[in-house]
Design a protein around this motif. Sequence first.
Motif, PDB file in Angstrom:
ATOM      1  N   ILE A 111       0.851  -1.183   0.000  1.00 52.12           N
ATOM      2  CA  ILE A 111       0.000   0.000   0.000  1.00 52.12           C
ATOM      3  C   ILE A 111       0.892   1.241   0.000  1.00 52.12           C
ATOM      4  O   ILE A 111       1.689   1.437   0.918  1.00 52.12           O
ATOM      5  CB  ILE A 111      -0.928   0.012   1.226  1.00 52.12           C
ATOM      6  N   GLY A 112       0.741   2.057  -1.015  1.00 49.35           N
ATOM      7  CA  GLY A 112       1.639   3.197  -1.183  1.00 49.35           C
ATOM      8  C   GLY A 112       1.118   4.516  -0.674  1.00 49.35           C
ATOM      9  O   GLY A 112       1.851   5.508  -0.666  1.00 49.35           O
ATOM     10  N   SER A 113      -0.142   4.577  -0.265  1.00 47.19           N
ATOM     11  CA  SER A 113      -0.684   5.836   0.262  1.00 47.19           C
ATOM     12  C   SER A 113      -1.699   5.536   1.353  1.00 47.19           C
ATOM     13  O   SER A 113      -2.341   4.475   1.366  1.00 47.19           O
ATOM     14  CB  SER A 113      -1.327   6.676  -0.847  1.00 47.19           C
ATOM     15  N   LEU A 114      -1.839   6.487   2.268  1.00 51.46           N
ATOM     16  CA  LEU A 114      -2.697   6.288   3.437  1.00 51.46           C
ATOM     17  C   LEU A 114      -3.431   7.587   3.734  1.00 51.46           C
ATOM     18  O   LEU A 114      -2.817   8.654   3.850  1.00 51.46           O
ATOM     19  CB  LEU A 114      -1.852   5.877   4.637  1.00 51.46           C
ATOM     20  N   LEU A 115      -4.730   7.497   3.890  1.00 49.89           N
ATOM     21  CA  LEU A 115      -5.550   8.650   4.241  1.00 49.89           C
ATOM     22  C   LEU A 115      -5.567   8.811   5.755  1.00 49.89           C
ATOM     23  O   LEU A 115      -5.888   7.873   6.484  1.00 49.89           O
ATOM     24  CB  LEU A 115      -6.978   8.447   3.723  1.00 49.89           C
ATOM     25  N   ILE A 116      -5.198   9.989   6.243  1.00 52.59           N
ATOM     26  CA  ILE A 116      -5.114  10.238   7.683  1.00 52.59           C
ATOM     27  C   ILE A 116      -5.799  11.553   8.032  1.00 52.59           C
ATOM     28  O   ILE A 116      -6.147  12.348   7.153  1.00 52.59           O
ATOM     29  CB  ILE A 116      -3.648  10.278   8.174  1.00 52.59           C
ATOM     30  N   ALA A 117      -5.989  11.746   9.322  1.00 51.83           N
ATOM     31  CA  ALA A 117      -6.472  13.033   9.844  1.00 51.83           C
ATOM     32  C   ALA A 117      -5.273  13.715  10.497  1.00 51.83           C
ATOM     33  O   ALA A 117      -4.970  13.459  11.673  1.00 51.83           O
ATOM     34  CB  ALA A 117      -7.594  12.816  10.849  1.00 51.83           C
ATOM     35  N   PRO A 118      -4.536  14.565   9.789  1.00 53.55           N
ATOM     36  CA  PRO A 118      -3.239  15.061  10.259  1.00 53.55           C
ATOM     37  C   PRO A 118      -3.287  15.928  11.507  1.00 53.55           C
ATOM     38  O   PRO A 118      -2.272  16.069  12.190  1.00 53.55           O
ATOM     39  CB  PRO A 118      -2.719  15.858   9.062  1.00 53.55           C
ATOM     40  N   THR A 119      -4.426  16.506  11.829  1.00 55.27           N
ATOM     41  CA  THR A 119      -4.489  17.385  12.994  1.00 55.27           C
ATOM     42  C   THR A 119      -4.818  16.644  14.292  1.00 55.27           C
ATOM     43  O   THR A 119      -4.807  17.235  15.364  1.00 55.27           O
ATOM     44  CB  THR A 119      -5.539  18.497  12.777  1.00 55.27           C
ATOM     45  N   THR A 120      -5.127  15.350  14.187  1.00 58.81           N
ATOM     46  CA  THR A 120      -5.404  14.554  15.391  1.00 58.81           C
ATOM     47  C   THR A 120      -4.084  14.093  16.005  1.00 58.81           C
ATOM     48  O   THR A 120      -3.050  14.063  15.329  1.00 58.81           O
ATOM     49  CB  THR A 120      -6.247  13.328  15.039  1.00 58.81           C
ATOM     50  N   GLN A 157      -0.746  13.166  13.840  1.00 59.85           N
ATOM     51  CA  GLN A 157       0.554  13.798  14.043  1.00 59.85           C
ATOM     52  C   GLN A 157       1.629  12.763  14.345  1.00 59.85           C
ATOM     53  O   GLN A 157       2.765  12.869  13.879  1.00 59.85           O
ATOM     54  CB  GLN A 157       0.447  14.816  15.179  1.00 59.85           C
ATOM     55  N   GLN A 158       1.258  11.727  15.103  1.00 58.21           N
ATOM     56  CA  GLN A 158       2.224  10.690  15.464  1.00 58.21           C
ATOM     57  C   GLN A 158       2.694   9.913  14.246  1.00 58.21           C
ATOM     58  O   GLN A 158       3.888   9.637  14.086  1.00 58.21           O
ATOM     59  CB  GLN A 158       1.603   9.731  16.489  1.00 58.21           C
ATOM     60  N   VAL A 159       1.770   9.560  13.365  1.00 58.46           N
ATOM     61  CA  VAL A 159       2.166   8.799  12.182  1.00 58.46           C
ATOM     62  C   VAL A 159       2.932   9.689  11.199  1.00 58.46           C
ATOM     63  O   VAL A 159       3.850   9.228  10.513  1.00 58.46           O
ATOM     64  CB  VAL A 159       0.934   8.146  11.517  1.00 58.46           C
ATOM     65  N   THR A 160       2.594  10.969  11.153  1.00 52.02           N
ATOM     66  CA  THR A 160       3.331  11.895  10.277  1.00 52.02           C
ATOM     67  C   THR A 160       4.774  12.042  10.755  1.00 52.02           C
ATOM     68  O   THR A 160       5.713  12.021   9.953  1.00 52.02           O
ATOM     69  CB  THR A 160       2.642  13.271  10.262  1.00 52.02           C
ATOM     70  N   GLU A 161       4.949  12.162  12.062  1.00 52.12           N
ATOM     71  CA  GLU A 161       6.300  12.268  12.622  1.00 52.12           C
ATOM     72  C   GLU A 161       7.088  10.972  12.406  1.00 52.12           C
ATOM     73  O   GLU A 161       8.296  11.006  12.168  1.00 52.12           O
ATOM     74  CB  GLU A 161       6.218  12.592  14.110  1.00 52.12           C
ATOM     75  N   HIS A 162       6.402   9.855  12.470  1.00 53.95           N
ATOM     76  CA  HIS A 162       7.093   8.569  12.293  1.00 53.95           C
ATOM     77  C   HIS A 162       7.690   8.455  10.897  1.00 53.95           C
ATOM     78  O   HIS A 162       8.833   8.028  10.729  1.00 53.95           O
ATOM     79  CB  HIS A 162       6.113   7.418  12.538  1.00 53.95           C
ATOM     80  N   PHE A 163       6.919   8.817   9.890  1.00 55.84           N
ATOM     81  CA  PHE A 163       7.404   8.665   8.522  1.00 55.84           C
ATOM     82  C   PHE A 163       8.299   9.824   8.101  1.00 55.84           C
ATOM     83  O   PHE A 163       9.195   9.651   7.261  1.00 55.84           O
ATOM     84  CB  PHE A 163       6.220   8.534   7.557  1.00 55.84           C
ATOM     85  N   GLY A 164       8.086  10.993   8.682  1.00 58.28           N
ATOM     86  CA  GLY A 164       8.925  12.137   8.352  1.00 58.28           C
ATOM     87  C   GLY A 164       8.968  12.398   6.856  1.00 58.28           C
ATOM     88  O   GLY A 164       7.953  12.311   6.161  1.00 58.28           O
ATOM     89  N   ASN A 165      10.157  12.690   6.359  1.00 57.92           N
ATOM     90  CA  ASN A 165      10.337  12.952   4.914  1.00 57.92           C
ATOM     91  C   ASN A 165      11.107  11.832   4.234  1.00 57.92           C
ATOM     92  O   ASN A 165      11.806  12.046   3.248  1.00 57.92           O
ATOM     93  CB  ASN A 165      11.074  14.281   4.719  1.00 57.92           C
ATOM     94  N   ARG A 166      10.977  10.625   4.760  1.00 57.15           N
ATOM     95  CA  ARG A 166      11.705   9.486   4.195  1.00 57.15           C
ATOM     96  C   ARG A 166      11.252   9.193   2.778  1.00 57.15           C
ATOM     97  O   ARG A 166      10.075   9.289   2.440  1.00 57.15           O
ATOM     98  CB  ARG A 166      11.479   8.245   5.067  1.00 57.15           C
ATOM     99  N   ASP A 167      12.211   8.797   1.949  1.00 61.75           N
ATOM    100  CA  ASP A 167      11.898   8.476   0.556  1.00 61.75           C
ATOM    101  C   ASP A 167      11.037   7.231   0.432  1.00 61.75           C
ATOM    102  O   ASP A 167      10.284   7.084  -0.536  1.00 61.75           O
ATOM    103  CB  ASP A 167      13.198   8.288  -0.242  1.00 61.75           C
ATOM    104  N   ASP A 168      11.163   6.313   1.403  1.00 59.40           N
ATOM    105  CA  ASP A 168      10.411   5.058   1.321  1.00 59.40           C
ATOM    106  C   ASP A 168       9.083   5.120   2.059  1.00 59.40           C
ATOM    107  O   ASP A 168       8.393   4.104   2.201  1.00 59.40           O
ATOM    108  CB  ASP A 168      11.241   3.902   1.881  1.00 59.40           C
TER     109      ASP A 168
END
Length: 223
Positions: free
Chosen positions: A77-86, A90-101
């Motif tokens: 799965i290459g994309s994931l729909l999230i609620a970024p302000t929750t 925020q936790q999952v956004t920080e986990h992945f950061g700006n990684r290429d993978d």
Amino acid sequence: MSAKANILAKLRRSLEGTTPVPDDYDVDLVTRPWSYAPTERIDRLRQLMEAVHTELHLTTRNGWPTLLEQLLRDRNIGSLLIAPTTPHGQQVTEHFGNRDDAPMLKAYDRPVEDWKDELFNDTPASLTSTLGAIASTGSLILWPTREEPRLMSLVPPVHFALLKASEIRDNFHQIQQQQQWAAGMPTNALLVSGPSKTADIEQVLAYGAHGPKDLIVLILEDA
């Protein structure tokens, strides 16, 4: 007087001089048979939800993004729909950061009319929170909000749901009382036990016809 007001007035007049019937409702009838020790709730929930093809994983409040990443990778799965302000967004956004993978993280931040085609045709998975779960029926409680609209859990083929182990309750009555549902409810409160399924006239069961084909629950144990 409007038609509605007229009907209500007639109903009120019809009650004049009557005596209310005593409320002899016995709460034990809907609670005592469906009560479990706290240590049994996860096992009961797992048993019922796995019986209808739901996938459950035990993890922790800090470790679930790593597990989520592995599950996404296993399913390509290459994309994931999230609620970024929750908080979990925020936790999952920080986990992945700006990684290429890292998978592409999509935000549900616009009216559905503006991106309906992408939502329905190019959004393979979503991540939402839950309000808790009911052990007696094996059900998740989804409480749609402005940050996490109802379509987030209904449209993508794969739905990842976060559930805190501490928010699993024995039965529906307990949930209603402890969370004070009588004080206010949303326009949609969803009880979900498994992925979408239907059967035709020949009783052939098919998954994903009217919603997610896969429901994956990440149970966050208190650690």
